[in-house]
Design a protein around this motif. Structure first.
Motif: not given
Length: 428
Positions: A170, A195-201, A220-221
């Motif tokens: 990470e 670089h973070r996941s969609l949820e983190k963003q 969703d990705p």
């Protein structure tokens, strides 16, 4: 649009793979695997833009020989299920130059060498001639053991451990995003990667109160097409372009990906128009316009999607010409030389005042209803609407606020007089 991709894979003997074969394929060379007694020849492979090897400072001289390097890596592993190499696959921004792509890839590879003490073999690939021409990417192959003066030594357990491996990867993902964003900033690109996941963003967007971005990230990705479906969709796009028709996906996965991309494009379009409207509204308000006028101008700008870098002076000049325009903003063709805005105002004033059109227009130009036909200068008459608009746009905000307060006081006095006139107990 810049997009982020970094994936980490392992080269495992248990999967029938070898470090020698992986290196030969990615750099397009011929390498003989001494352990297997096989020759891996990929010298006919095309699309390889650049290759290089980076090693620690105290590495032996033979480490710069690719064939020797990976044969030594294979020899250092004795187990049948050993992991002999690790691959970092990187997507490179198409918005920057080939030299810039090479530099950020080299910087990333050098960080791997410094951080883990491994040997790194890099191959930068160009987009496939039949694929997306933005698909610049790099394959970074690393050893799984430290390379020191005597050769390969201890395993890089920090990357193998379940407790520390995810954290390390990470952090490297964050570094790769930072390297790309710096390169994009240097060439003046607005887009950035994350670089973070969609949820983190999405959580970060909500924390800073950006609900629109959070809504955009609530998805969703994107589904991965895979080689077969990707090839079919590329051919379908090529045929559609050649025939001059709209591209229609031919696979279920392609349809899902296409719909998701269209939805994101529509959302970006909506957001861009909203940004234009906000920017235009702010400029109009700073220029002295009221909320309604500024809102209408912002709406027109968002509808026409014009962001041409107008300054406040440009806005003032444009607004000062509104009254004198000879044509409306709609698409209906009209004869030259007619002022439709003036004619519409004339009709309204005719109904209100009960006078002919000439007198109404005369009042609109700033004359009283008694001096019709008189040739008066600006000093001897009331200013016209156009002149008052110009004066208002050229006044600083402080003067406008003071005059607004004076106007409010006058309005209050007029209302008091009207209340007195309406009092039935007073004689006239």
């Amino acid at each position: 649009m810049a997009s982020y991709h970094l994936s980490v894979k392992t080269i495992k003997r248990s999967a029938g793979r070898s470090a020698t074969a992986a290196a030969a394929y990615r750099v397009g060379e011929r390498i003989e695997c001494q352990r297997e007694g096989r020759v891996h020849d990929y010298t006919r492979k095309q699309g390889i833009e650049e290759t290089f090897i980076l090693t620690p400072k105290d590495a032996p001289d033979w480490a710069s020989d690719r064939s020797r390097l990976w044969n030594e890596a294979e020899a250092s592993e004795t187990r049948r299920n050993s992991v002999t190499a690790r691959e970092w696959e990187l997507a490179l921004p198409s918005e920057i130059s080939a030299e810039a792509r090479s530099q950020i890839t080299r910087d990333f590879a050098q960080e791997l060498v410094s951080r883990y003490g491994v040997a790194v073999d890099v191959a930068i690939h160009a987009p496939h001639r039949e694929g997306d021409q933005r698909n610049h990417h790099a394959h970074v192959l690393t050893s799984t053991r430290k390379l020191e003066a005597g050769g390969f030594t201890t395993k890089t357990r920090v990357l193998d451990s379940a407790k520390t491996g995810g954290v390390e990867i990470e952090q490297m993902r964050g570094l790769w995003a930072e390297l790309q964003n710096r390169a994009l900033e240097r060439v003046g690109e607005v887009e950035r990667v994350d670089h973070r996941s969609l949820e983190k963003q999405r959580e970060t967007a909500l924390d800073r109160g950006d609900k629109l971005t959070a809504e955009e990230l609530d998805r969703d990705p994107e589904l991965k097409l895979g080689p077969a479906a990707n090839s079919m969709e590329r051919r379908a796009k090529t045929v559609a372009e050649r025939q001059g028709r709209e591209y229609i996906p031919v696979t279920e996965r392609g349809a899902v990906v296409h719909a998701a991309r269209q939805a994101r494009a529509a959302f970006r379009e909506m957001r861009e128009r909203l940004d234009i409207a906000r920017e235009t509204y702010g400029i109009e308000r700073e220029a002295g316009q009221g909320r309604v006028s500024a809102g209408l101008t912002a709406l027109r700008a968002a509808t026409s999607k014009e962001r041409d870098g107008r300054t406040s002076d440009d806005i003032r000049e444009r607004l000062s010409q509104v009254v004198g325009r000879s044509r409306d903003q709609d698409d209906t063709p009209k004869p030259e030389g007619r002022n439709y805005a003036r004619e519409r105002l004339k009709e309204i004033m005719e109904k209100d005042a009960g006078r002919d059109g000439q007198a109404a227009v005369h009042k609109l130009d700033g004359h009283s209803e008694y001096d019709l036909g008189e040739d008066t200068g600006r000093d001897g008459r009331k200013p016209s609407v156009n002149e008052r608009l110009k004066d208002m746009l050229n006044k600083p905000r402080e003067r406008l606020e003071i005059e607004d307060e004076r106007d409010q006081e006058k309005d209050q006095e007029v209302e008091k007089d009207r209340d007195i006139d309406r009092d039935p107990g007073l004689s006239h």
